[in-house]
Each structure stands twice: as structure tokens, then as C-alpha cells.
Design an enzyme around this catalytic site. Sequence first.
Site, PDB file in Angstrom:
ATOM      1  N   GLU A 194       6.504   6.212  15.364  1.00 50.85           N
ATOM      2  CA  GLU A 194       5.533   5.491  15.517  1.00 50.85           C
ATOM      3  C   GLU A 194       4.510   5.908  16.634  1.00 50.85           C
ATOM      4  O   GLU A 194       3.066   5.924  16.685  1.00 50.85           O
ATOM      5  CB  GLU A 194       5.658   3.938  15.760  1.00 50.85           C
ATOM      6  N   HIS A 209      17.226  22.033  16.088  1.00 49.98           N
ATOM      7  CA  HIS A 209      17.397  22.462  14.749  1.00 49.98           C
ATOM      8  C   HIS A 209      15.688  22.885  14.352  1.00 49.98           C
ATOM      9  O   HIS A 209      15.628  22.970  13.070  1.00 49.98           O
ATOM     10  CB  HIS A 209      17.825  21.485  13.727  1.00 49.98           C
ATOM     11  N   LYS A 228       0.427   7.021  15.822  1.00 54.35           N
ATOM     12  CA  LYS A 228      -0.489   6.225  16.752  1.00 54.35           C
ATOM     13  C   LYS A 228      -1.339   7.462  17.276  1.00 54.35           C
ATOM     14  O   LYS A 228      -2.779   7.218  17.215  1.00 54.35           O
ATOM     15  CB  LYS A 228      -0.080   5.357  17.956  1.00 54.35           C
ATOM     16  N   CYS A 261     -12.319  -1.083   0.278  1.00 56.16           N
ATOM     17  CA  CYS A 261     -14.164  -1.379   0.718  1.00 56.16           C
ATOM     18  C   CYS A 261     -14.416  -2.952   0.921  1.00 56.16           C
ATOM     19  O   CYS A 261     -13.196  -3.792   1.005  1.00 56.16           O
ATOM     20  CB  CYS A 261     -14.887  -1.144  -0.640  1.00 56.16           C
ATOM     21  N   TRP A 263     -15.604   2.627   1.046  1.00 61.69           N
ATOM     22  CA  TRP A 263     -14.669   3.924   1.448  1.00 61.69           C
ATOM     23  C   TRP A 263     -14.288   4.506   0.144  1.00 61.69           C
ATOM     24  O   TRP A 263     -13.591   4.052  -0.818  1.00 61.69           O
ATOM     25  CB  TRP A 263     -13.423   3.357   2.080  1.00 61.69           C
ATOM     26  N   ASN A 277     -14.732  -3.814  -5.261  1.00 55.85           N
ATOM     27  CA  ASN A 277     -13.734  -3.096  -4.361  1.00 55.85           C
ATOM     28  C   ASN A 277     -12.443  -3.069  -5.347  1.00 55.85           C
ATOM     29  O   ASN A 277     -12.061  -3.686  -5.894  1.00 55.85           O
ATOM     30  CB  ASN A 277     -13.323  -4.029  -3.262  1.00 55.85           C
ATOM     31  N   GLY A 278     -11.759  -1.733  -5.305  1.00 61.40           N
ATOM     32  CA  GLY A 278     -10.577  -1.388  -6.218  1.00 61.40           C
ATOM     33  C   GLY A 278     -10.839  -0.007  -6.829  1.00 61.40           C
ATOM     34  O   GLY A 278     -11.709   0.774  -6.633  1.00 61.40           O
ATOM     35  N   ARG A 324     -12.705  -1.792   6.937  1.00 64.54           N
ATOM     36  CA  ARG A 324     -12.235  -1.578   5.577  1.00 64.54           C
ATOM     37  C   ARG A 324     -12.670  -0.382   5.004  1.00 64.54           C
ATOM     38  O   ARG A 324     -12.226   0.062   3.748  1.00 64.54           O
ATOM     39  CB  ARG A 324     -12.399  -2.956   4.706  1.00 64.54           C
ATOM     40  N   GLU A 363      -3.465   9.211  14.577  1.00 63.33           N
ATOM     41  CA  GLU A 363      -4.456   8.688  13.837  1.00 63.33           C
ATOM     42  C   GLU A 363      -5.669   7.968  14.339  1.00 63.33           C
ATOM     43  O   GLU A 363      -6.693   7.781  14.236  1.00 63.33           O
ATOM     44  CB  GLU A 363      -3.978   7.292  12.915  1.00 63.33           C
ATOM     45  N   LYS A 405      -8.402   0.114   7.071  1.00 60.22           N
ATOM     46  CA  LYS A 405      -7.503  -0.867   7.469  1.00 60.22           C
ATOM     47  C   LYS A 405      -6.652  -1.203   6.572  1.00 60.22           C
ATOM     48  O   LYS A 405      -5.357  -1.422   6.643  1.00 60.22           O
ATOM     49  CB  LYS A 405      -8.379  -2.007   8.026  1.00 60.22           C
TER      50      LYS A 405
HETATM   51  C1  AGP Z   1      -0.994   2.032  10.981  1.00 59.47           C
HETATM   52  O1  AGP Z   1      -1.399   2.342  12.265  1.00 59.47           O
HETATM   53  C2  AGP Z   1      -1.941   2.697   9.804  1.00 59.47           C
HETATM   54  N1  AGP Z   1      -3.051   2.162  10.048  1.00 59.47           N
HETATM   55  C3  AGP Z   1      -1.338   2.344   8.354  1.00 59.47           C
HETATM   56  O2  AGP Z   1      -0.202   3.299   8.381  1.00 59.47           O
HETATM   57  C4  AGP Z   1      -0.627   0.988   7.870  1.00 59.47           C
HETATM   58  O3  AGP Z   1       0.330   0.755   8.732  1.00 59.47           O
HETATM   59  C5  AGP Z   1      -0.369   1.124   6.676  1.00 59.47           C
HETATM   60  O4  AGP Z   1      -1.483   1.529   5.836  1.00 59.47           O
HETATM   61  C6  AGP Z   1       0.275  -0.238   5.890  1.00 59.47           C
HETATM   62  O5  AGP Z   1      -0.555  -1.034   5.990  1.00 59.47           O
HETATM   63  P1  AGP Z   1       0.019  -2.551   5.461  1.00 59.47           P
HETATM   64  O6  AGP Z   1       0.929  -2.731   6.705  1.00 59.47           O
HETATM   65  O7  AGP Z   1      -1.368  -3.551   5.720  1.00 59.47           O
HETATM   66  O8  AGP Z   1       0.541  -2.620   4.210  1.00 59.47           O
END
Ligand code: AGP
Length: 599
Positions: free
Chosen positions: A472, A495, A476, A2, A74, A100-101, A27, A479, A594
Site C-alpha cells: 500500500e 531473491h 500511494k 465520469c 474520463w 457515464n459507463g 471522477r 499514484e 476515483k
Molecule cells: C487507491 O488509492 C486507488 N485509487 C485505487 O486502487 C482504488 O483502491 C481501487 O480502484 C478500488 O476502488 P474501490 O475501493 O472504490 O472499489
Amino acid sequence: MCGIVAYIGDKRAVPILIYGLKKLEYRGYDSAGLAVINNQKLEVVKKKGKVGELAKSAELKGLKGNIGIAHTRWATHGEPSELNAHPHLGCNGDIAIVHNGIIENYQSLRSLLIGEGHKISSETDSEIVAHLIEKFYEGDLEKAVLQTLNLVEGAFGLAIIHEDKNEIIAARKGSPLIIGVGKDEMFVASDVSAILKYTKEIIYLNDNEIAKITKNKVSVKNILGEKINHKVEEVKWSAGQIEKNGFKHFMLKEIFEQPESVQNTLRGRLYDDKVKLSVKIQPNKVDRIIIVACGTSWHSALIGKFLIEKLVRIPVEVDYASEFRYRDPIVGKNNLVIVISQSGETADTLAALHEAKNKGANTIGIVNTVGSTIAREVDSGMFLHAGPEIGVASTKAFTCQITALLLLALYLKQERNEPLDKKLLKEMKKLPQRIEKVLEYSDDIRKIARKLSRCNDFLYLGRGINFPVALEGALKLKEISYIHAEGYPSAEMKHGPIALVDENLPSFFIAQKDKMYEKNLSNIEEVKARKGKIIVLGTEGDQKIAQLADYSILLPQMCEEISPIVNVVVMQLLAYHIADLKKINMDKPRNLAKSVTVE
Ligand code: AGP
């Protein structure tokens, strides 16, 4: 995950709080709220939805008060709603908190409070903090908060105000919180992006610390009440770095920043004939390396394995941080544990770090965010110096992580008195220019995106060091465009996954002129024979593969070690353009935050 902002000073708090929340929306953004002290009366406004909903609410018009706290949420406990939005109050309505937490023992505390007559109105864990502070409050807010913090278990970043007090109490454990020092005004925030417009003078709170903040004084104590001295540090990031610099989205800005961000990671570390790092490692004592991370950072860890094993011949294991932390892993004092995290606050990665340290390993952090918890808890590390990464989908952090891992592999080799390949060092120096070249293909990639944006599934395929790049690329796309995609080693197609291939399924192959070229060619032909759409990332001049594919991007020949850093930019641009064509705001993808600071 958050966002918290707080202000105390001589200005009207509401606009400062709203501005800060907007900067922290990445966030988390399912509900938002604020509380201000207006003529010694606490006024609270909360709204479901993004910060914009709160900003335009009628209740804020003309709402005075120069002390306030604010929060963008969040959801973790309790669905997104106005009732569950922060700030939360005690029964009397004179204390407000933003959190936050996760409070892990909130159920037992909730029962205790209800048994003492407290009316808990929301479904959140956070609300019990307000009631506990109220329970202990006898005129000294800081003392009541300290008593509360000694009761709660879990992670918290907190800002608290009381309508009778001209102060803010801030406290943290496991969730980031910083204090901005202004002229006769102070700020509290989850990270610098919320307050950089007002001040660059920052105090980084550590875990288990509490701060009593007035408009011209900050006093910090630890959870035992002992005074702590903190120096005020200057943030190097400019407010402009936070803004989009004319790009449509933060993600696009950050993709285009990669020549500069990779240069910043190399800066002061890469020389013609050597590598200079300030990490504390005794390479000849390292018999095994474990790399732990999450998400995109886990993908860079996989590439790190490849680089270190190829260049230094030390065995490397890669683990999801969330798996490592609960497996009672076998870790010894001669093991080096590398944690990779852009935010430096990912709960699973932080917990994995604690696990590794408890077992006696030497730990290194590869982190982007200065002052973050992971950065401050590792034995030593490397900052990416990539600048703030605001887009939820990680781009420049990923390429900088791989750059840092390549530097680390070379450093290990050098410190073991093994000669460095000067050609590779030269290639690394050219990385910014190579990335610039890929960025020139952005319009071509958008044309490919236009043809494929209606597809429902994608396969990404690569081999060796580029297999994690396939993973990756798939992440991308998933997400930010919400299209299902999977990454596989190319040879794995036969396979199972090849059963998915038909004329509606695009397969994106990384198939450059390397030792696996012929193998990749036959993989592509297998897909072609089943009418699958083919996109290929190949080598300049390779007309054979271009004729086989429906769409191709051909890049200049490059050495294997740097290819993931260059290749992934094509994947990032494809995902970005598809999401943009689908009119998705990929800076804030649905369901994502994030920084995942809870489990
Ligand atoms: C990456 O595009 C994602 N948003 C997510 O997988 C991110 O890499 C992951 O949460 C790890 O975050 P960090 O590198 O801040 O630890």
C-alpha cells in the site's frame, strides 16, 4: 468514472451545473460540457480539459435556461477532445444526453444507425444513445429512452433532455446515479457531493430504472415500464464534510480525518467484551472465505486474510476482482465471499460479486458509499462510515476497511462461541489516539520527504501482516508522486530486488519489535552493506535500528493486529509530502479516476 449533473427548476442552470461538475471532477477530468434549454432551444458548450476550461468559456456568459445537463469525462472510447466531450446530440440537435459507463454493443448499433442515415460525428460509444433516442422519439421522451435502453448492452448512467420538454429523463444500469429533491427544483448527479449544497433529500435509483423528472415531481419505472416507488432518504454528510476544511488537499484532510473515521467504523460495534455486527452469517457453516477487491481495497483484503486466519482459523483466499470474475472460480454455498469497495461502484468488484452470488455464496460487502450498487446487491454488509473520500488516492477508507475486517474476524470468533481477547478489544478502542500520535510526526515526515523527493525508485518492505502495508505504501507513492515504487516481503530482497540497491535507492522497512525483528534487522543490514538509503518504521526506544537507518520513525509498541492501521498512516504522509513537494495536485493524479466503473 465520469461525472454527471443535471438541474431542473426556476434558477439559472449553468452555475449549478458548473458547481456540480467541479465537485465531481475527481471522477474524471479530461473534458467537460453542458447543455441547457434556453427559450426552447438547446444550447451546448463543450471544452477539452478540466471543468475550469468550460467554466471560463465565453459561450457560458449570460447563457440562460433553467433546465440543463452536464458532464465531466474520463475517456474510455475516443481520446479526450471537444468532439468526444459530452453532451452528445442526435442529428436534429434537439436531444442532448450525458452518459457515464460503456455501451458494449455500440459498434453494431452505430452501423444500424448509419445505415438509417444518422451522422455519428464522435468516436464515442455514448453518442449512439442520443441517435437511438432520436430514432424512437415521437413526442414521448421517456418512451423513446425506454425503447433505447432495451437495445443497449453494458453500463450506463444517463441524463437526457429535449428542447421541447420541461423534463429530465434519468436512467441507470451499472453506473451510479442519484436524484436530489429540492423545493420546486430537482437535481440528478453521479453522487451526492455535486448537489449536497442544495439538498440532502436523495432518491437512489437502482439498476434498470428510469426516472421522469420535472421541477416538482419524480416518477420512476423499471425497464419494463412498471412503476416503482422510491422513498426519499436524507444524506447525513454535510456540505462541509465535502469541503477541505482548511487543508491544502482533500487527501491531507482525509489522512487527518482517520482518528475520527476509524472511530466511526468502530462506533456501535465494539464493546468491552463483545462485538456487535448486523451481518447475516452462519459462522459455523462457513468452511472457506474468499475476499475480492481492487487496488488499495485488495491490500486491505490481504490484511483481512491475515486477521481472520489468525483469529478464527478459517481458510481465506484473496483475489483481484478482475481475475476472480473471469476464472470461473470454485465457489460453493458454504463459502463466504467478502467484497471490499470504497466507492461501491468498481465494475470489476461488482462483477465479481455477481459471479459469487450466481455460484450460491453468501456475500458480505465492506463498503463506504451508502446507496452504492455493491452496497445494495450484497446479502449483508458493513458500511465504513468514513465519510466521503474525495481524494483519488484512498487513505481513510483503507484504515477503516482494516478496522472493519478486524471487527468481522472478532465477530466470527464470537459467534463460534470462542472467547475474545479483551486486551485486543481494548487496543482497538485506543486506535484513534494511536493514529493521532502518528499524525504528530507529519512535519518530521515532510523533512524526510524533502530529502527523497528527487529519487526515481523506492522499495517498501514488510513482513507478515505488514507486508500488505508495504504494498500500500508503494501504491500511494506511485499514484500521487509518479515515482516508481515496489512493495515486497522483506525476505524476498535476496531473491532479486536487492540487485536494485545502490546509494540512489531508498528502501523503506517496517521493522518493529515483533517476532520477526531480528530477521528484519539482517535484511536492513544487507541493504546497508550495499550503500542503500534506509528509512525504517520502528518501535519507540529502539536506538539500534535508528542508528542503522538514514531516517527513522519510531512508534509506541502495539499489538500485531492493529499495527497495519497505524503504520500505513506514516506511508500515506510520506507519499503525500513527496507529491506536494513535487507540486503535484494529488487530489487528481494524472490518468486516474476515483471510481473505476468500467473494466
Ligand atoms: C487507491 O488509492 C486507488 N485509487 C485505487 O486502487 C482504488 O483502491 C481501487 O480502484 C478500488 O476502488 P474501490 O475501493 O472504490 O472499489
